[in-house]
Design an enzyme around this catalytic site. Structure first.
Site, PDB file in Angstrom:
ATOM      1  N   TYR A   1      51.661  -0.192  -9.381  1.00 20.08           N
ATOM      2  CA  TYR A   1      50.412  -0.261 -10.159  1.00 20.08           C
ATOM      3  C   TYR A   1      50.142   1.087 -10.839  1.00 20.08           C
ATOM      4  CZ  TYR A   1      45.461  -0.979 -11.289  1.00 20.08           C
ATOM      5  OH  TYR A   1      44.257  -1.069 -11.945  1.00 20.08           O
TER       6      TYR A   1
ATOM      7  N   SER B   1      43.220   3.660 -15.481  1.00 11.47           N
ATOM      8  CA  SER B   1      42.608   3.668 -14.147  1.00 11.47           C
ATOM      9  C   SER B   1      42.683   5.086 -13.593  1.00 11.47           C
ATOM     10  CB  SER B   1      43.404   2.737 -13.225  1.00 11.47           C
ATOM     11  OG  SER B   1      42.991   2.857 -11.887  1.00 11.47           O
TER      12      SER B   1
HETATM   13  P1  NDP Z   1      39.546  -8.903 -13.148  1.00 13.06           P
HETATM   14  O1  NDP Z   1      40.576  -9.489 -12.261  1.00 13.06           O
HETATM   15  O2  NDP Z   1      38.132  -9.326 -12.950  1.00 13.06           O
HETATM   16  O3  NDP Z   1      39.935  -9.167 -14.681  1.00 13.06           O
HETATM   17  C1  NDP Z   1      41.255  -9.163 -15.120  1.00 13.06           C
HETATM   18  C2  NDP Z   1      41.323  -9.923 -16.425  1.00 13.06           C
HETATM   19  O4  NDP Z   1      42.684  -9.914 -16.879  1.00 13.06           O
HETATM   20  C3  NDP Z   1      40.912 -11.376 -16.280  1.00 13.06           C
HETATM   21  O5  NDP Z   1      40.069 -11.716 -17.364  1.00 13.06           O
HETATM   22  C4  NDP Z   1      42.229 -12.138 -16.389  1.00 13.06           C
HETATM   23  O6  NDP Z   1      41.999 -13.375 -17.057  1.00 13.06           O
HETATM   24  C5  NDP Z   1      43.019 -11.205 -17.288  1.00 13.06           C
HETATM   25  N1  NDP Z   1      44.443 -11.441 -17.204  1.00 13.06           N
HETATM   26  C6  NDP Z   1      45.278 -11.329 -16.141  1.00 13.06           C
HETATM   27  N2  NDP Z   1      46.523 -11.702 -16.473  1.00 13.06           N
HETATM   28  C7  NDP Z   1      46.475 -12.060 -17.788  1.00 13.06           C
HETATM   29  C8  NDP Z   1      47.435 -12.529 -18.720  1.00 13.06           C
HETATM   30  N3  NDP Z   1      48.713 -12.737 -18.368  1.00 13.06           N
HETATM   31  N4  NDP Z   1      47.036 -12.792 -19.979  1.00 13.06           N
HETATM   32  C9  NDP Z   1      45.751 -12.608 -20.348  1.00 13.06           C
HETATM   33  N5  NDP Z   1      44.800 -12.158 -19.516  1.00 13.06           N
HETATM   34  C10 NDP Z   1      45.171 -11.897 -18.251  1.00 13.06           C
HETATM   35  O7  NDP Z   1      39.700  -7.332 -12.982  1.00 13.06           O
HETATM   36  P2  NDP Z   1      39.076  -6.063 -13.768  1.00 13.06           P
HETATM   37  O8  NDP Z   1      37.977  -6.461 -14.660  1.00 13.06           O
HETATM   38  O9  NDP Z   1      38.822  -5.041 -12.748  1.00 13.06           O
HETATM   39  O10 NDP Z   1      40.340  -5.595 -14.610  1.00 13.06           O
HETATM   40  C11 NDP Z   1      40.291  -5.200 -15.966  1.00 13.06           C
HETATM   41  C12 NDP Z   1      41.144  -3.947 -16.152  1.00 13.06           C
HETATM   42  O11 NDP Z   1      40.529  -2.852 -15.486  1.00 13.06           O
HETATM   43  C13 NDP Z   1      42.564  -4.046 -15.600  1.00 13.06           C
HETATM   44  O12 NDP Z   1      43.480  -3.495 -16.522  1.00 13.06           O
HETATM   45  C14 NDP Z   1      42.501  -3.198 -14.343  1.00 13.06           C
HETATM   46  O13 NDP Z   1      43.755  -2.660 -13.995  1.00 13.06           O
HETATM   47  C15 NDP Z   1      41.515  -2.137 -14.779  1.00 13.06           C
HETATM   48  N6  NDP Z   1      40.885  -1.379 -13.696  1.00 13.06           N
HETATM   49  C16 NDP Z   1      40.042  -1.986 -12.823  1.00 13.06           C
HETATM   50  C17 NDP Z   1      39.476  -1.253 -11.784  1.00 13.06           C
HETATM   51  C18 NDP Z   1      38.596  -1.883 -10.768  1.00 13.06           C
HETATM   52  O14 NDP Z   1      38.299  -1.247  -9.750  1.00 13.06           O
HETATM   53  N7  NDP Z   1      38.118  -3.094 -10.958  1.00 13.06           N
HETATM   54  C19 NDP Z   1      39.742   0.176 -11.627  1.00 13.06           C
HETATM   55  C20 NDP Z   1      40.622   0.719 -12.626  1.00 13.06           C
HETATM   56  C21 NDP Z   1      41.155  -0.034 -13.611  1.00 13.06           C
HETATM   57  P3  NDP Z   1      42.755 -14.763 -16.768  1.00 13.06           P
HETATM   58  O15 NDP Z   1      43.128 -14.786 -15.321  1.00 13.06           O
HETATM   59  O16 NDP Z   1      41.720 -15.791 -17.150  1.00 13.06           O
HETATM   60  O17 NDP Z   1      43.915 -14.760 -17.705  1.00 13.06           O
END
Ligand code: NDP
Length: 244
Positions: free
Chosen positions: A155, A142
């Site tokens: 974070y 990020s």
């Molecule tokens: P979302 O919340 O849309 O997606 C997060 C995903 O992580 C979901 O599919 C969720 O699936 C999964 N997840 C969470 N906990 C678990 C777990 N214990 N086991 C397996 N899967 C898990 O957010 P983003 O798409 O934004 O996030 C994706 C990545 O991008 C993250 O690492 C985030 O930190 C990073 N990021 C995002 C930014 C943004 O602005 N959106 C900016 C910078 C980085 P489920 O709940 O079904 O398990």
């Protein structure tokens, strides 16, 4: 022909946001994608959509905080498609709050998912890639892996860790590619894990300028589709208006 054709890509956190859109985009360009997350109903629907468009996809329930689960997930990808070209360590959460709020359970969850989840993904993929003699990790960090913000100490700590772990992994392996993708504010469900009111308001402001998750998916595709001797080490993708 796209260099993505026939590449087997396992994606954690593929049930929403960046992971989901990446799975759809890579499958659309000919990759065999394997989706993992806890919300299996979502994965089932995404995979059905991909297959309806003649794409190749499979899914498996995955909790990245469980080492065995992650190992089984990556092995499942190999069993389904015969190899593992790429592991995208994308699963993450961002329950922001000031440290003095002492939301220690949320700190634990961030460490477990954002750091240990990535490490488990590496532990699962590395032996397979070593045996193959090739492979690639795409670790989602990020902007918070470069800068620290109030309410984001933990974070940011987890995302700085992803940067450091990825760089060490890259240096130790001369036949495995390691890519860090560092998004700025991107449309997804990420902010929904925030329970602290002030942090929620701050992030709401950022969300007004968020870029579509497809922008991050395209950066991931770019890194994967390079020739094997080219390792795109990091891509930072921000909204143009971003001042962070
Ligand atoms: P979302 O919340 O849309 O997606 C997060 C995903 O992580 C979901 O599919 C969720 O699936 C999964 N997840 C969470 N906990 C678990 C777990 N214990 N086991 C397996 N899967 C898990 O957010 P983003 O798409 O934004 O996030 C994706 C990545 O991008 C993250 O690492 C985030 O930190 C990073 N990021 C995002 C930014 C943004 O602005 N959106 C900016 C910078 C980085 P489920 O709940 O079904 O398990």
């Amino acid at each position: 022909m796209s260099n993505l054709k026939g590449k087997v890509v396992a994606i954690t956190g593929a049930s929403s946001g960046i992971g989901e859109v990446t799975a759809r985009l890579l499958a659309g360009r000919g990759a065999d994608v394997v989706l993992g997350a806890r919300r299996v109903d979502r994965l089932e629907k995404i995979v059905a959509d991909i297959q309806a468009k003649a794409g190749s996809a499979a899914y498996r329930a995955l909790d990245v905080t469980n080492r065995e689960d992650v190992e089984t997930f990556v092995k499942f990808a190999e069993q389904q498609f015969g190899k593992v070209d790429v592991v995208v360590n994308n699963a993450g959460l961002m329950p922001l709050s000031p440290l003095e709020a002492l939301k220690v359970d949320e700190w634990d969850r961030m460490v477990d998912v954002n750091i240990k989840g990535v490490l488990y993904g590496i532990a699962a993929g590395l032996p397979i890639m070593k045996r193959q003699g090739y492979g690639q990790f795409v670790n989602i960090s990020s902007i918070a892996g470069h800068q620290v913000f109030p309410t984001a100490a933990v974070y940011c700590g987890t995302k700085f860790a992803v940067q450091a772990i990825s760089e060490g992994l890259r240096m130790e392996n001369t036949n495995i590619r390691v890519t860090v993708i560092a998004p700025g504010a991107t449309e997804s469900e990420l902010a929904e894990t925030i329970t602290d009111e002030s942090a929620r308001e701050w992030v709401k402001g950022l969300r007004n300028t968020a870029i579509p998750a497809d922008a991050i998916a395209r950066a991931i595709a770019f890194a994967i589709e390079q020739p094997d001797d080219i390792d795109v080490n990091e891509i930072i993708v921000r909204p143009t208006v971003s001042q962070h």
